[in-house]
Design an enzyme around this catalytic site. Sequence first.
Site, PDB file in Angstrom:
ATOM      1  N   GLY A 137      -8.510 -10.433  35.554  1.00 17.78           N
ATOM      2  CA  GLY A 137      -7.336  -9.605  34.581  1.00 17.78           C
ATOM      3  C   GLY A 137      -5.946  -9.877  34.782  1.00 17.78           C
ATOM      4  O   GLY A 137      -5.679 -10.970  35.280  1.00 17.78           O
ATOM      5  N   ASP A 143     -10.892  -2.259  49.365  1.00 14.48           N
ATOM      6  CA  ASP A 143     -10.830  -1.192  48.544  1.00 14.48           C
ATOM      7  C   ASP A 143      -9.620  -0.388  48.755  1.00 14.48           C
ATOM      8  O   ASP A 143      -9.337   0.282  49.997  1.00 14.48           O
ATOM      9  CB  ASP A 143     -12.070  -0.349  49.062  1.00 14.48           C
ATOM     10  N   ASN A 182      -1.642  -3.017  41.654  1.00 15.80           N
ATOM     11  CA  ASN A 182      -2.246  -3.310  40.200  1.00 15.80           C
ATOM     12  C   ASN A 182      -3.652  -2.710  40.190  1.00 15.80           C
ATOM     13  O   ASN A 182      -4.102  -2.387  38.939  1.00 15.80           O
ATOM     14  CB  ASN A 182      -2.211  -4.656  40.218  1.00 15.80           C
ATOM     15  N   TYR A 222      -6.658   9.448  33.228  1.00 18.15           N
ATOM     16  CA  TYR A 222      -5.622   8.444  33.315  1.00 18.15           C
ATOM     17  C   TYR A 222      -4.192   8.773  32.790  1.00 18.15           C
ATOM     18  O   TYR A 222      -3.309   8.119  33.405  1.00 18.15           O
ATOM     19  CB  TYR A 222      -6.277   7.337  32.071  1.00 18.15           C
ATOM     20  N   LYS A 281      -1.315   7.864  35.663  1.00 17.94           N
ATOM     21  CA  LYS A 281      -0.177   6.855  35.430  1.00 17.94           C
ATOM     22  C   LYS A 281       1.062   7.414  35.250  1.00 17.94           C
ATOM     23  O   LYS A 281       2.005   6.945  35.528  1.00 17.94           O
ATOM     24  CB  LYS A 281      -0.704   6.081  34.305  1.00 17.94           C
ATOM     25  N   THR A 285      -7.713  -7.948  28.765  1.00 16.34           N
ATOM     26  CA  THR A 285      -8.277  -8.204  29.915  1.00 16.34           C
ATOM     27  C   THR A 285      -9.815  -7.561  29.979  1.00 16.34           C
ATOM     28  O   THR A 285      -9.978  -6.844  29.105  1.00 16.34           O
ATOM     29  CB  THR A 285      -7.441  -7.539  31.256  1.00 16.34           C
ATOM     30  N   PRO A 286     -10.119  -7.902  31.056  1.00 17.25           N
ATOM     31  CA  PRO A 286     -11.935  -7.125  30.917  1.00 17.25           C
ATOM     32  C   PRO A 286     -12.011  -5.706  30.667  1.00 17.25           C
ATOM     33  O   PRO A 286     -12.884  -5.172  30.393  1.00 17.25           O
ATOM     34  CB  PRO A 286     -12.563  -7.529  32.305  1.00 17.25           C
TER      35      PRO A 286
END
Length: 261
Positions: free
Chosen positions: A17, A64, A91, A156, A160, A193-194
């Site tokens: 990605g 990780d 990222n 999320y 973010k 991206t995936p």
Amino acid sequence: MGRLDGKKAFITGAAQGLGACFARMFAEEGALVALTDVQGDKVAETAEAINKDFPGAAFAFEHDVTDHDQWKSVLAEANEAMRGISVLVNNAGIGTMANIEAETWEGYRKVMDIDLDSIFIGTQAALPYLKKNSPASIINISSVAGLMADANLLSYNVAKAGVAMMSKSVALHCAKAGYEIICNSVHPVFTRTPMIDPIVQMGGGGEEGEAKLSRGIPMKRLGEPEEVGHMVVYLASDEAKFVTGSEFRIDGGMTAGRVGK
Ligand SMILES: NC(=O)c1ccc[n+]([C@@H]2O[C@H](COP(=O)([O-])OP(=O)(O)OC[C@H]3O[C@@H](n4cnc5c(N)ncnc54)[C@H](O)[C@@H]3O)[C@@H](O)[C@H]2O)c1
């Protein structure tokens, strides 16, 4: 002459990605890159592919981002391999969809751990290296979801938005302390991206799924990873050395407002 000649970048979530795309674009511009990811085999393959085209440019590490000890050891190994670290790209991330009634505490915590708290751990651990290798840059990958809310993106959204505010606080601290270290957040809209595959599938898959996902984007298409990469290359370069504490949107107009009918 590359725009990133002499830069030594540490990029998390770089097996695939956006992170993999940034790593390749950095190498193209002359940087050394440490690609790290929880998917150890996959990140090694991604680095190998970059080294085929840019021999010796890429190093791979299993990592990780939620693990304090791994941050310390992987940063030390990357510093050794590249003889320094001057760019940190936070990222790595996951996406989940749930509203306030459906989200579980475990689900919420997981998103906070990976998408937000890891950036606190990583930035704190990386600062000594960045200070030694300045001018330096910290680039935190947030999202348009860090700027505008969605009923189904509770965790999320919160994570973010936190990434954007953490970036500003870090930027101001570095400026106040007199460090030559900039820190900014980057806010992509849906980018191919995936990560977005499951959402495209939910909308019927293929062109139909992508068209549904693009409906709310004024430019009516998804972003391409390279379109985010161009911004990240700029922020990693000395061209951006007076740019700090800012939010950079790569969103086809999404956060500008409505286009109407
Ligand atoms: N693709 C989009 O539409 C989009 C839009 C806005 C923001 N973003 C953000 O961009 C970043 C990259 O996303 P992507 O689209 O490339 O997604 P992706 O799923 O393709 O890649 C994310 C990578 O992060 C890694 N990762 C996940 N958990 C990890 C952990 N605990 N430790 C280390 N690595 C871990 C994964 O293994 C994967 O390689 C994320 O922070 C994401 O939230 C993506």
